[in-house]
Design an enzyme around this catalytic site. Sequence first.
Site, PDB file in Angstrom:
ATOM      1  N   ASP A  83       0.886  -1.217  -0.057  1.00 18.32           N
ATOM      2  CA  ASP A  83      -0.144  -0.064  -0.012  1.00 18.32           C
ATOM      3  C   ASP A  83       0.838   1.244   0.174  1.00 18.32           C
ATOM      4  O   ASP A  83       1.747   1.192   0.892  1.00 18.32           O
ATOM      5  CB  ASP A  83      -0.949   0.026   1.147  1.00 18.32           C
ATOM      6  CG  ASP A  83      -1.629   1.278   1.493  1.00 18.32           C
ATOM      7  OD1 ASP A  83      -1.984   1.749   0.378  1.00 18.32           O
ATOM      8  OD2 ASP A  83      -2.242   1.555   2.559  1.00 18.32           O
ATOM      9  N   ASN A 103      -0.586   4.505  -0.450  1.00 20.15           N
ATOM     10  CA  ASN A 103      -1.278   5.732  -0.125  1.00 20.15           C
ATOM     11  C   ASN A 103      -2.193   5.603   1.157  1.00 20.15           C
ATOM     12  O   ASN A 103      -2.809   6.616   1.367  1.00 20.15           O
ATOM     13  CB  ASN A 103      -2.087   6.202  -1.385  1.00 20.15           C
ATOM     14  CG  ASN A 103      -3.294   5.188  -1.314  1.00 20.15           C
ATOM     15  OD1 ASN A 103      -3.296   4.109  -0.891  1.00 20.15           O
ATOM     16  ND2 ASN A 103      -4.074   5.225  -2.531  1.00 20.15           N
ATOM     17  N   ASP A 163      -4.286   3.745   2.453  1.00 20.71           N
ATOM     18  CA  ASP A 163      -5.787   3.241   2.828  1.00 20.71           C
ATOM     19  C   ASP A 163      -5.857   1.853   3.211  1.00 20.71           C
ATOM     20  O   ASP A 163      -7.183   1.379   3.019  1.00 20.71           O
ATOM     21  CB  ASP A 163      -6.612   3.574   1.367  1.00 20.71           C
ATOM     22  CG  ASP A 163      -6.260   2.790   0.096  1.00 20.71           C
ATOM     23  OD1 ASP A 163      -5.120   1.999   0.316  1.00 20.71           O
ATOM     24  OD2 ASP A 163      -6.760   2.850  -0.905  1.00 20.71           O
ATOM     25  N   ASP A 193      -1.532  -1.292  -3.961  1.00 21.20           N
ATOM     26  CA  ASP A 193      -1.666  -0.387  -5.174  1.00 21.20           C
ATOM     27  C   ASP A 193      -0.552  -0.462  -6.399  1.00 21.20           C
ATOM     28  O   ASP A 193       0.351  -1.168  -5.897  1.00 21.20           O
ATOM     29  CB  ASP A 193      -2.298   1.013  -4.812  1.00 21.20           C
ATOM     30  CG  ASP A 193      -1.228   1.608  -3.954  1.00 21.20           C
ATOM     31  OD1 ASP A 193      -0.078   1.340  -4.035  1.00 21.20           O
ATOM     32  OD2 ASP A 193      -1.472   2.307  -2.811  1.00 21.20           O
ATOM     33  N   ASP A 197      -4.486  -9.678 -16.247  1.00 16.43           N
ATOM     34  CA  ASP A 197      -5.638 -10.703 -16.100  1.00 16.43           C
ATOM     35  C   ASP A 197      -6.669 -10.064 -16.847  1.00 16.43           C
ATOM     36  O   ASP A 197      -7.030  -8.972 -16.880  1.00 16.43           O
ATOM     37  CB  ASP A 197      -6.051 -10.737 -14.353  1.00 16.43           C
ATOM     38  CG  ASP A 197      -6.225 -12.059 -14.082  1.00 16.43           C
ATOM     39  OD1 ASP A 197      -7.222 -12.783 -14.834  1.00 16.43           O
ATOM     40  OD2 ASP A 197      -5.877 -12.487 -13.023  1.00 16.43           O
ATOM     41  N   ASP A 202      -8.881 -15.538 -17.347  1.00 12.23           N
ATOM     42  CA  ASP A 202      -9.678 -16.028 -16.385  1.00 12.23           C
ATOM     43  C   ASP A 202     -10.757 -16.697 -16.757  1.00 12.23           C
ATOM     44  O   ASP A 202     -11.349 -16.550 -17.793  1.00 12.23           O
ATOM     45  CB  ASP A 202     -10.138 -14.753 -15.664  1.00 12.23           C
ATOM     46  CG  ASP A 202     -11.000 -15.111 -14.450  1.00 12.23           C
ATOM     47  OD1 ASP A 202     -10.264 -15.362 -13.311  1.00 12.23           O
ATOM     48  OD2 ASP A 202     -11.996 -14.887 -14.397  1.00 12.23           O
ATOM     49  N   GLU A 250      -6.476 -19.888 -17.676  1.00 13.75           N
ATOM     50  CA  GLU A 250      -6.926 -20.617 -16.401  1.00 13.75           C
ATOM     51  C   GLU A 250      -8.198 -21.742 -16.775  1.00 13.75           C
ATOM     52  O   GLU A 250      -9.184 -21.423 -17.097  1.00 13.75           O
ATOM     53  CB  GLU A 250      -7.618 -19.704 -15.362  1.00 13.75           C
ATOM     54  CG  GLU A 250      -7.981 -20.284 -14.094  1.00 13.75           C
ATOM     55  CD  GLU A 250      -8.872 -19.797 -13.117  1.00 13.75           C
ATOM     56  OE1 GLU A 250      -8.900 -20.075 -12.132  1.00 13.75           O
ATOM     57  OE2 GLU A 250      -9.672 -18.736 -13.832  1.00 13.75           O
ATOM     58  N   HIS A 279      -4.129 -17.247  -5.783  1.00 11.94           N
ATOM     59  CA  HIS A 279      -5.095 -16.315  -5.056  1.00 11.94           C
ATOM     60  C   HIS A 279      -6.335 -17.018  -4.707  1.00 11.94           C
ATOM     61  O   HIS A 279      -7.323 -16.770  -3.848  1.00 11.94           O
ATOM     62  CB  HIS A 279      -5.572 -15.089  -5.634  1.00 11.94           C
ATOM     63  CG  HIS A 279      -6.122 -15.313  -6.897  1.00 11.94           C
ATOM     64  ND1 HIS A 279      -5.537 -15.901  -8.039  1.00 11.94           N
ATOM     65  CD2 HIS A 279      -7.372 -14.963  -7.543  1.00 11.94           C
ATOM     66  CE1 HIS A 279      -6.582 -16.078  -8.810  1.00 11.94           C
ATOM     67  NE2 HIS A 279      -7.420 -15.335  -8.467  1.00 11.94           N
ATOM     68  N   ASP A 280      -6.751 -18.095  -5.160  1.00 15.22           N
ATOM     69  CA  ASP A 280      -7.887 -19.252  -5.075  1.00 15.22           C
ATOM     70  C   ASP A 280      -7.600 -20.419  -4.069  1.00 15.22           C
ATOM     71  O   ASP A 280      -8.444 -20.982  -3.716  1.00 15.22           O
ATOM     72  CB  ASP A 280      -8.332 -19.573  -6.258  1.00 15.22           C
ATOM     73  CG  ASP A 280      -9.024 -18.362  -7.205  1.00 15.22           C
ATOM     74  OD1 ASP A 280      -9.234 -17.429  -6.809  1.00 15.22           O
ATOM     75  OD2 ASP A 280      -8.520 -18.612  -8.428  1.00 15.22           O
TER      76      ASP A 280
END
Length: 544
Positions: free
Chosen positions: A24, A26, A28, A32, A101, A203, A273, A335-336
């Site tokens: 990160d 910035n 939040d 990013d 992606d 994807d 994928e 990520h899955d």
Amino acid sequence: MKSNTSPWWQHGIIYQIYPRSFKDSNGDGIGDLQGIISQLDYLTWLGVDALWLSPFYPSPMADFGYDITDYCNVDPIFGDLNTCNALIEYAHQRDLKVILDFVPNHTSDEHPWFLMSRSARHNPRRDWYIWADPRPGGTPPNNWLSVMGGPAWEWDDSTGQYYLHTFLKKQPDLNWRNPAVKAAMFDVIRFWLDRGIDGFRVDAAHYILKDPDLRDNPLNLSAQRVLHKPMGDYDSQVHLYDNGHSDVHTIYRELRHILDRYSATQPRFLLGEVHIFDRQAWASYYGANLDEFHMPFNFDLLTAAWNAQTIRQSVERLETHMPPGAWPNYVFGNHDEPRIIDRVGPALARLTMLLLLTLRGTPTLYYGDEIGMHNGEIQPEHVHDPMEKNKPGLGLGRDPERTPMQWDNSPNAGFCSPGVAPWLPVPADYPQINVAAEREDSHSLLTLTRRLIELRRSQPALSTGNYCAIDDVPDGCFVYLRQSGSDHFLVALNFSDQEQIVKLPETSQSHILLSTYLDREEPVEMASLRLRREEGCVLKVEKF
Ligand code: GLC
């Protein structure tokens, strides 16, 4: 260092970044693009070749970016197009490729195309999505189920039809049988090619075309697993008609053609994928003339039992079914899927890294696996993932593998500023498991990973050389030879928790280049190669 003349995607290593969770910049609490830019030096130091970025496009984030409202822009959470251009440029300056992606199966239900499509039956965009009348009695058009739970059809009251959503109801499926959809999506591809990106990870690639007659799926009476892991109600059917229609190959041939013709000096790359576990059907995604995906992801080892025999069988099944000239690849995490280290344990995680980086095939490395990040513990109030919300308690939630990257031992692990709440909690083990600490530790998993990458880069035999398994090794061991020209390397892996002696034909000279224990580099007797528990070694050997 020997140079490797094969295409980069064959000898290179792909590193997957989940932008929300990498860095990160910035304040939040969400990663990013500027954050990624700030860590490019780390990725160069690590030695990977390509970055695959999960989606950063404008999105209501119902599926954390896999629900897109504008394919040609950047969500303000992640930055803007200028930052994206800068990321591509800075990556290229460091000789890192950038893979985006591409999400062709569905948009967000807030995408302007869908808003128009749903506004009226006569809207010109109506047919951009898959709409169908109810069955008599008002029930959905067929029995198809959503991967994310429940029926795959959502009723639209104002126009009196159902629309199809293979994933969330906020992710309506595009109608790829409509040439206008195909043209618009190919324009998206050109938009990013013009910005210099090196390729796409497509994807849910096999989902984009389904049975045009919308026939019911048969019931899964044999209770055979339909995907690589139990998926709740989705497992009640054989998914014969809701994905993988053979017309899909025409689309991917066309897409590949666009990429191939785009630039002679910067060849572009296509990765799919494809969650199909019938090896022959899976292999068809390379294309009959190797003219579709350069590689469909190989997910076979994602849930395989982690022992020498099963892994060898999987590797050999793959080698057997590869179309001539096609190139293999291996995925152990993304990520899955739950973190690899929690599947196999810390000792075998080291062995697994050696396996990933010495098999014949392109490795994909998921961010954080190189330092041994564990699944985060997610309390109910922190659950974000719709899969967990829709199918609670089945262990399908994907938040645990999406926790912030652990950079150092400062508050929030250096992912975001102290005092900022990260979007997912930082795992409690970050003071020990983090990049800064492991860079200093000559025996850490990070050091091992970097050394392996260095070795692989310096020896083409270890990336693009031939593969040949060695028989007659002790149970619990997997031993294979990698060879290119006169260079021979032996990879010996002991998956068992006992010492094992591997007896190999004596060759004139053999030398351990690297052990997963990182404590020996020495000449060895091949007649009796001693491997400690859960030890893996790479050896330089004379011809067998
Ligand atoms: C793919 C993505 C997954 C996403 C789904 C729907 O499987 O990897 O994260 O939820 O597609 O886009």
